[in-house]
Design an enzyme around this catalytic site. Structure first.
Site, PDB file in Angstrom:
ATOM      1  N   ASP A 167     -18.564  24.387  -6.392  1.00  0.00           N
ATOM      2  CA  ASP A 167     -18.158  25.731  -6.000  1.00  0.00           C
ATOM      3  C   ASP A 167     -19.277  26.761  -5.882  1.00  0.00           C
ATOM      4  OD1 ASP A 167     -16.002  24.195  -6.677  1.00  0.00           O
ATOM      5  OD2 ASP A 167     -15.030  25.698  -7.901  1.00  0.00           O
ATOM      6  N   GLU A 390     -15.463  19.137 -19.247  1.00  0.00           N
ATOM      7  CA  GLU A 390     -15.515  19.191 -17.779  1.00  0.00           C
ATOM      8  C   GLU A 390     -16.953  18.963 -17.300  1.00  0.00           C
ATOM      9  OE1 GLU A 390     -14.264  22.990 -16.291  1.00  0.00           O
ATOM     10  OE2 GLU A 390     -14.284  22.358 -14.187  1.00  0.00           O
TER      11      GLU A 390
HETATM   12  C1  9WN Z   1     -11.530  24.973  -7.233  1.00  0.00           C
HETATM   13  C2  9WN Z   1     -10.790  20.548 -10.546  1.00  0.00           C
HETATM   14  C3  9WN Z   1     -11.820  21.266  -9.684  1.00  0.00           C
HETATM   15  C4  9WN Z   1     -12.924  20.329  -9.184  1.00  0.00           C
HETATM   16  C5  9WN Z   1     -14.090  21.083  -8.566  1.00  0.00           C
HETATM   17  C6  9WN Z   1     -14.551  22.159  -9.541  1.00  0.00           C
HETATM   18  C7  9WN Z   1     -13.390  23.105  -9.887  1.00  0.00           C
HETATM   19  C8  9WN Z   1     -11.788  24.611  -8.698  1.00  0.00           C
HETATM   20  C9  9WN Z   1     -11.860  25.878  -9.498  1.00  0.00           C
HETATM   21  O1  9WN Z   1     -12.341  22.345 -10.465  1.00  0.00           O
HETATM   22  O2  9WN Z   1     -12.998  23.809  -8.728  1.00  0.00           O
HETATM   23  O3  9WN Z   1     -11.346  23.798  -6.482  1.00  0.00           O
HETATM   24  O4  9WN Z   1     -10.848  26.572  -9.551  1.00  0.00           O
HETATM   25  O5  9WN Z   1     -12.904  26.182 -10.070  1.00  0.00           O
HETATM   26  O6  9WN Z   1     -15.630  22.855  -9.036  1.00  0.00           O
HETATM   27  O7  9WN Z   1     -15.133  20.198  -8.258  1.00  0.00           O
HETATM   28  O8  9WN Z   1     -12.408  19.428  -8.261  1.00  0.00           O
HETATM   29  O9  9WN Z   1     -11.438  19.854 -11.581  1.00  0.00           O
END
Ligand code: 9WN
Length: 428
Positions: A167, A390
């Protein structure tokens, strides 16, 4: 780098990882973690599937089947599937206005799923054909969607930072700065209610994330209409390397099924050539390029090291990998520790992500570099000491972001656990 864990530690962590996966199972799909991420995410699910494969093969296939059931008419497989509305996550289905068969977002995510499906088949030779056959055409349509709508000189672009899964990486700081955010009025983020704000993107990032969502929603995510005027389009090694590998693996799956794979095979040289357009000759690394401004990001990231996973061995990359890993206790940092933009705890601006480590290490293994086995051991130690977070601070190993995380548990079960290395024919 350290020795493998004692058998009791391995057993305890294997059990803990299974328990996390079972707790995050919502029946047919997994949430990445309770609270922070209450929906099904695309690449999280692909990694979850290989975690389930360690103890419940049927459940492993179901994870991919549920994801593919959310495929849009145009072939896109969405980045989030909103199975049950949960006010604990923002932005939800109303903001996205997805037009697929199940409420979802309007962008995709790194397509690791075909590669993980091949891994499931290898783990389940008896049922592989039966379980994958009904999904094969859907996978081809999804991969074709990337080829139709996301290529720039053969490299794969993202149209939203969330599409890459990385992100807030410094890789798109330039492109994000050029994107003028709309006046969105007041909105309430939910992520910072679950996780300390110092580990998350800034409000200025969210303003831009939401601006892009609003533009897509207004156009009902019609790619033909959006293509020419989209204000964020960045050629990305994550997407390019992962799709290139996924094409190779999908072609292999198709061959096993006796299907015609000539179209899939025709995509491979296109992406191989595209990957070379991401070579930054000054920095001597695979880099991100903003297709709108033409500017390089000038960043060495963990995505730069996915080249081996894609089947590309470039001599200059190994010294970069060794350099960034020497600077931290736990590699691979998501951003170069020698860069001023490096932040050890802020999400994709420095922390270590176990699932990217697995892809990097397996690519290294395939080219015969010991660095892959060392990275596996180092990742195992990081998880042993710090749990199933995470992501992790690369300097101290401190757990960061959400806890009891599905993909970290899955990566442990499939790859990092010393038991996995003994059981699985693919482990280095
Ligand atoms: C937006 C779920 C996801 C991962 C991504 C990570 C984070 C989301 C957020 O979480 O993104 O998609 O709301 O921050 O960056 O890689 O798939 O774990």
């Amino acid at each position: 780098m350290t020795m493998d864990a004692q058998p009791q530690t391995t057993q305890r962590l294997d059990q803990e990882a299974r328990d996390i996966m079972i707790r995050n199972d919502r029946g047919g799909y997994s949430v990445p973690t309770h609270g922070l991420y209450p929906y099904q995410w695309n690449w999280d699910s692909a990694f979850a599937a290989i975690g389930y494969a360690a103890f419940d093969m049927d459940r492993a296939w179901i994870e991919l089947e549920t994801l593919m059931a959310a495929q849009w008419h145009d072939g896109m497989v969405p980045h989030i599937v909103f199975h049950e509305v949960d006010p604990g996550y923002f932005p939800g289905p109303d903001i996205w206005g997805g037009v697929g068969p199940v409420p979802s977002t309007g962008i995709s995510q790194p397509p690791v799923a075909a590669s993980m499906a091949l891994r499931l088949w290898d783990n389940d030779p008896e049922m592989g054909a039966e379980r994958f056959l009904p999904m094969f055409d859907g996978f081809v349509r999804w991969h074709r969607w990337f080829m139709d709508w996301r290529l720039h000189d053969g490299a794969v672009c993202i149209t939203h930072p969330w599409e890459s899964g990385r992100d807030n990486t410094p890789d798109w700081d330039g492109a994000m700065a050029n994107l003028i955010p709309r006046d969105l009025g007041e909105y309430q983020r939910r992520d910072t209610g679950h996780v300390d704000a110092s580990m998350r993107p800034h409000k200025s990032d969210y303003d831009r994330y939401l601006t892009l969502v609003a533009i897509g929603h207004e156009a009902r995510w019609e790619q033909g209409a959006l293509h020419a005027s989209w204000p964020f389009r960045v050629a990305d090694p994550t997407m390019t390397f992962i799709l290139l590998r996924a094409h190779r693996d999908l072609a292999e799956l198709g061959r096993r099924l006796g299907r015609d794979v000539s179209e899939i095979e025709s995509w491979i040289p296109i992406l191989e050539a595209g990957a070379e357009t991401l070579w930054n000759p000054e920095l001597k690394t695979y880099d991100v390029r903003d297709t709108l401004s033409g500017e390089w990001s000038c960043c060495v990231s963990n995505a730069s090291f996915l080249c081996w996973w894609a089947g590309i061995d470039r001599a200059e990359m190994l010294p970069h990998l060794r350099r960034v890993n020497r600077a931290v206790r736990f590699g691979v940092p998501s951003h170069d520790p020698e860069s001023p933009a490096f932040e050890a705890k802020r999400y994709w601006r420095g922390p270590v992500w176990a699932m990217l480590n697995m892809l990097i290490a397996e690519g290294l293994d395939e080219f015969g570099y010991d660095d892959g086995a060392l990275l596996r051991q180092n990742t195992a130690r990081m998880i042993e000491e710090n749990g199933f977070a995470e992501y992790f601070d690369p300097i101290t190993g401190a757990p960061a972001g959400g806890q009891n995380f599905t993909w970290t548990a899955a990566i442990w079960l499939d790859w990092a656990s010393p038991r996995a290395r003994e059981e699985n024919r693919w482990a280095g």
